[in-house]
Design a protein around this motif. Structure first.
Motif, PDB file in Angstrom:
ATOM      1  N   ASP A 117       0.859  -1.190   0.000  1.00 44.29           N
ATOM      2  CA  ASP A 117       0.000   0.000   0.000  1.00 44.29           C
ATOM      3  C   ASP A 117       0.891   1.235   0.000  1.00 44.29           C
ATOM      4  OD1 ASP A 117      -2.174  -1.700   0.337  1.00 44.29           O
ATOM      5  OD2 ASP A 117      -2.496  -1.180   2.447  1.00 44.29           O
ATOM      6  N   GLY A 118       0.396   2.339  -0.553  1.00 44.24           N
ATOM      7  CA  GLY A 118       1.108   3.601  -0.479  1.00 44.24           C
ATOM      8  C   GLY A 118       0.507   4.485   0.607  1.00 44.24           C
ATOM      9  N   VAL A 119       1.348   5.240   1.294  1.00 43.69           N
ATOM     10  CA  VAL A 119       0.884   6.189   2.306  1.00 43.69           C
ATOM     11  C   VAL A 119       1.409   7.574   1.932  1.00 43.69           C
ATOM     12  CG1 VAL A 119       0.786   6.758   4.756  1.00 43.69           C
ATOM     13  CG2 VAL A 119       1.008   4.357   4.048  1.00 43.69           C
ATOM     14  N   ALA A 120       0.494   8.452   1.513  1.00 43.28           N
ATOM     15  CA  ALA A 120       0.848   9.820   1.143  1.00 43.28           C
ATOM     16  C   ALA A 120       0.727  10.706   2.377  1.00 43.28           C
ATOM     17  CB  ALA A 120      -0.067  10.318   0.028  1.00 43.28           C
ATOM     18  N   ILE A 121       1.770  11.462   2.678  1.00 44.68           N
ATOM     19  CA  ILE A 121       1.871  12.215   3.932  1.00 44.68           C
ATOM     20  C   ILE A 121       2.122  13.679   3.617  1.00 44.68           C
ATOM     21  CG2 ILE A 121       3.146  12.434   6.098  1.00 44.68           C
ATOM     22  CD1 ILE A 121       4.133   9.388   5.106  1.00 44.68           C
ATOM     23  N   ARG A 122       1.286  14.542   4.148  1.00 44.20           N
ATOM     24  CA  ARG A 122       1.440  15.987   3.960  1.00 44.20           C
ATOM     25  C   ARG A 122       0.972  16.701   5.225  1.00 44.20           C
ATOM     26  NH1 ARG A 122       1.407  19.279  -0.715  1.00 44.20           N
ATOM     27  NH2 ARG A 122       0.824  17.503  -2.019  1.00 44.20           N
ATOM     28  N   ASP A 123       1.693  17.776   5.597  1.00 39.50           N
ATOM     29  CA  ASP A 123       1.330  18.585   6.765  1.00 39.50           C
ATOM     30  C   ASP A 123       1.249  17.744   8.034  1.00 39.50           C
ATOM     31  OD1 ASP A 123       1.156  20.849   5.105  1.00 39.50           O
ATOM     32  OD2 ASP A 123      -0.931  20.398   4.615  1.00 39.50           O
ATOM     33  N   VAL A 124       2.187  16.821   8.174  1.00 41.90           N
ATOM     34  CA  VAL A 124       2.326  15.993   9.375  1.00 41.90           C
ATOM     35  C   VAL A 124       3.722  16.228   9.934  1.00 41.90           C
ATOM     36  CG1 VAL A 124       2.474  13.641  10.264  1.00 41.90           C
ATOM     37  CG2 VAL A 124       0.708  14.232   8.591  1.00 41.90           C
ATOM     38  N   GLU A 125       3.803  16.594  11.200  1.00 42.58           N
ATOM     39  CA  GLU A 125       5.114  16.868  11.793  1.00 42.58           C
ATOM     40  C   GLU A 125       5.820  15.586  12.211  1.00 42.58           C
ATOM     41  OE1 GLU A 125       6.991  19.074  15.713  1.00 42.58           O
ATOM     42  OE2 GLU A 125       5.217  19.947  14.755  1.00 42.58           O
ATOM     43  N   THR A 126       5.085  14.671  12.857  1.00 43.90           N
ATOM     44  CA  THR A 126       5.701  13.443  13.350  1.00 43.90           C
ATOM     45  C   THR A 126       4.899  12.240  12.884  1.00 43.90           C
ATOM     46  OG1 THR A 126       6.545  14.578  15.306  1.00 43.90           O
ATOM     47  CG2 THR A 126       6.463  12.172  15.388  1.00 43.90           C
ATOM     48  N   LEU A 127       5.610  11.288  12.308  1.00 48.46           N
ATOM     49  CA  LEU A 127       5.032  10.038  11.854  1.00 48.46           C
ATOM     50  C   LEU A 127       5.392   8.964  12.892  1.00 48.46           C
ATOM     51  CD1 LEU A 127       3.580   9.541   9.101  1.00 48.46           C
ATOM     52  CD2 LEU A 127       5.709   8.522   8.299  1.00 48.46           C
ATOM     53  N   THR A 128       4.381   8.256  13.370  1.00 50.43           N
ATOM     54  CA  THR A 128       4.608   7.142  14.294  1.00 50.43           C
ATOM     55  C   THR A 128       4.166   5.856  13.622  1.00 50.43           C
ATOM     56  OG1 THR A 128       4.322   8.530  16.252  1.00 50.43           O
ATOM     57  CG2 THR A 128       4.061   6.160  16.540  1.00 50.43           C
ATOM     58  N   ILE A 129       5.088   4.919  13.491  1.00 47.89           N
ATOM     59  CA  ILE A 129       4.820   3.651  12.812  1.00 47.89           C
ATOM     60  C   ILE A 129       4.959   2.520  13.817  1.00 47.89           C
ATOM     61  CG2 ILE A 129       5.520   2.116  10.939  1.00 47.89           C
ATOM     62  CD1 ILE A 129       6.723   4.656   9.611  1.00 47.89           C
ATOM     63  N   GLU A 130       3.883   1.731  13.942  1.00 47.22           N
ATOM     64  CA  GLU A 130       3.851   0.580  14.837  1.00 47.22           C
ATOM     65  C   GLU A 130       3.738  -0.686  14.001  1.00 47.22           C
ATOM     66  OE1 GLU A 130       0.917   1.604  18.229  1.00 47.22           O
ATOM     67  OE2 GLU A 130       0.283   2.780  16.484  1.00 47.22           O
ATOM     68  N   ALA A 131       4.649  -1.615  14.176  1.00 45.19           N
ATOM     69  CA  ALA A 131       4.649  -2.848  13.393  1.00 45.19           C
ATOM     70  C   ALA A 131       3.691  -3.865  14.002  1.00 45.19           C
ATOM     71  CB  ALA A 131       6.052  -3.418  13.318  1.00 45.19           C
ATOM     72  N   LEU A 132       2.728  -4.318  13.207  1.00 36.42           N
ATOM     73  CA  LEU A 132       1.822  -5.388  13.614  1.00 36.42           C
ATOM     74  C   LEU A 132       2.412  -6.752  13.250  1.00 36.42           C
ATOM     75  CD1 LEU A 132      -1.519  -3.754  12.434  1.00 36.42           C
ATOM     76  CD2 LEU A 132      -0.457  -3.651  14.698  1.00 36.42           C
ATOM     77  N   GLU A 133       3.282  -6.756  12.230  1.00 35.12           N
ATOM     78  CA  GLU A 133       4.065  -7.919  11.816  1.00 35.12           C
ATOM     79  C   GLU A 133       5.485  -7.420  11.564  1.00 35.12           C
ATOM     80  OE1 GLU A 133       0.410  -9.912   9.170  1.00 35.12           O
ATOM     81  OE2 GLU A 133       2.210  -9.141   8.199  1.00 35.12           O
ATOM     82  N   ASP A 134       6.442  -8.329  11.442  1.00 35.79           N
ATOM     83  CA  ASP A 134       7.781  -7.906  11.021  1.00 35.79           C
ATOM     84  C   ASP A 134       7.644  -7.152   9.699  1.00 35.79           C
ATOM     85  OD1 ASP A 134       8.686  -9.261  13.219  1.00 35.79           O
ATOM     86  OD2 ASP A 134       9.738 -10.832  12.098  1.00 35.79           O
ATOM     87  N   SER A 135       8.201  -5.944   9.621  1.00 35.87           N
ATOM     88  CA  SER A 135       7.958  -5.062   8.482  1.00 35.87           C
ATOM     89  C   SER A 135       9.249  -4.469   7.939  1.00 35.87           C
ATOM     90  CB  SER A 135       7.011  -3.919   8.884  1.00 35.87           C
ATOM     91  OG  SER A 135       5.745  -4.416   9.300  1.00 35.87           O
ATOM     92  N   GLU A 136       9.259  -4.290   6.628  1.00 37.25           N
ATOM     93  CA  GLU A 136      10.369  -3.642   5.915  1.00 37.25           C
ATOM     94  C   GLU A 136       9.790  -2.432   5.201  1.00 37.25           C
ATOM     95  OE1 GLU A 136      13.454  -4.658   2.226  1.00 37.25           O
ATOM     96  OE2 GLU A 136      12.319  -6.268   3.197  1.00 37.25           O
ATOM     97  N   LEU A 137      10.298  -1.242   5.505  1.00 37.77           N
ATOM     98  CA  LEU A 137       9.674   0.015   5.082  1.00 37.77           C
ATOM     99  C   LEU A 137      10.616   0.854   4.244  1.00 37.77           C
ATOM    100  CD1 LEU A 137       8.300   0.949   8.626  1.00 37.77           C
ATOM    101  CD2 LEU A 137       7.080  -0.310   6.853  1.00 37.77           C
ATOM    102  N   VAL A 138      10.043   1.551   3.251  1.00 40.30           N
ATOM    103  CA  VAL A 138      10.789   2.520   2.456  1.00 40.30           C
ATOM    104  C   VAL A 138      10.001   3.822   2.473  1.00 40.30           C
ATOM    105  CG1 VAL A 138      11.765   3.061   0.203  1.00 40.30           C
ATOM    106  CG2 VAL A 138      11.681   0.685   0.990  1.00 40.30           C
ATOM    107  N   LEU A 139      10.692   4.917   2.805  1.00 40.13           N
ATOM    108  CA  LEU A 139      10.074   6.240   2.941  1.00 40.13           C
ATOM    109  C   LEU A 139      10.847   7.243   2.116  1.00 40.13           C
ATOM    110  CD1 LEU A 139       8.216   8.340   4.476  1.00 40.13           C
ATOM    111  CD2 LEU A 139      10.010   8.406   6.237  1.00 40.13           C
ATOM    112  N   VAL A 140      10.133   8.115   1.386  1.00 39.25           N
ATOM    113  CA  VAL A 140      10.761   9.244   0.711  1.00 39.25           C
ATOM    114  C   VAL A 140      10.302  10.522   1.402  1.00 39.25           C
ATOM    115  CG1 VAL A 140      10.936  10.576  -1.419  1.00 39.25           C
ATOM    116  CG2 VAL A 140      10.974   8.089  -1.506  1.00 39.25           C
ATOM    117  N   ASP A 141      11.243  11.380   1.715  1.00 33.87           N
ATOM    118  CA  ASP A 141      11.026  12.698   2.323  1.00 33.87           C
ATOM    119  C   ASP A 141      11.500  13.710   1.277  1.00 33.87           C
ATOM    120  OD1 ASP A 141      11.453  15.142   3.651  1.00 33.87           O
ATOM    121  OD2 ASP A 141      12.119  14.168   5.511  1.00 33.87           O
TER     122      ASP A 141
END
Length: 232
Positions: free
Chosen positions: A205-229
């Protein structure tokens, strides 16, 4: 604002040798509401069949980052570069004034990649290519810059004020990421299931983020993440 773009809503094209899904408008997939996200222009989720790949083709004035999720990709270009990038590792190409390149899966298994295009800060720069390994253990529990135009130590250099970051999270763990004003983010999980500021997200899934100061990510399963800032 956090908008989850479910994998099944992405643009898709299956060419036999290539099973592609497009987070943003690309090739024959055109969606006016998904032309890009800030300076991010392309995020393709590609599965490349064994012993196949993209033959030589040109690019100009674009920063192209390839994150290998499974298998390996072999790169060749008109600058004389050749290299093989394996799962979990990254290659970058600054197309600049123009370059021709090919990307082949020379393995006996399918290769899965994220290919990310970010618009450069200036046009007409000198083309460049680079690749390096990024052991997943080195980014366990927090985001680590993989490619950066902001001078991050250890990251592959790109010619735009953006960062491509990676993290791995064990189920039950969490991490935060802070955005500076005037920037946007786009997050995709290569593996796993997780929550982003309380919203549940599946792999790819894609997560588009705008006007958010802090992102909090909680893993429900073992996860591998890629983020572009990137810049808005």
């Amino acid at each position: 604002m956090i908008e989850v773009r479910k994998f099944e809503t992405l643009g898709a094209a299956n060419h036999g040798w290539l099973d592609a899904h497009h987070h943003f408008s690309f090739a024959n997939y055109y969606e006016p509401a998904r032309m890009g996200w800030g300076a991010i222009r392309v995020w393709n989720d590609d599965i490349i069949a064994p012993q196949s790949g993209f033959p030589p083709h040109p690019h100009k004035d674009m920063e192209i980052i390839t994150y290998v999720r499974k298998g390996a990709i072999t790169h060749e270009d008109s600058m004389g570069n050749r290299g093989r990038t394996e799962a979990g590792d990254v290659q970058v190409m600054s197309a600049g004034t123009g370059v021709r390149h090919a990307e082949y899966n020379l393995e006996d298994e399918e290769t899965r990649i994220f290919q990310i295009w970010i618009m450069p800060e200036t046009v007409g720069a000198k083309p460049a290519w680079g690749a390096r390994p990024f052991p997943k253990g080195d980014r366990s529990g927090s985001f680590v810059p993989l490619a950066s135009g902001l001078g991050d130590t250890g990251a592959l250099p790109i010619q735009t004020p953006a960062k491509v970051l990676g993290a791995t999270l064990k189920a039950g763990s969490s991490t935060d990421y802070r955005f500076e004003p005037g920037r946007v983010g786009y997050l995709v999980g290569a593996e796993g299931k997780f929550r982003v500021n309380g919203t549940e997200v599946n792999a790819r899934d894609g997560v588009a983020i705008r006007d958010v100061e802090t992102l909090t990510i909680e893993a429900l399963e073992d996860s591998e993440l890629v983020l572009v800032d990137a810049l808005k």
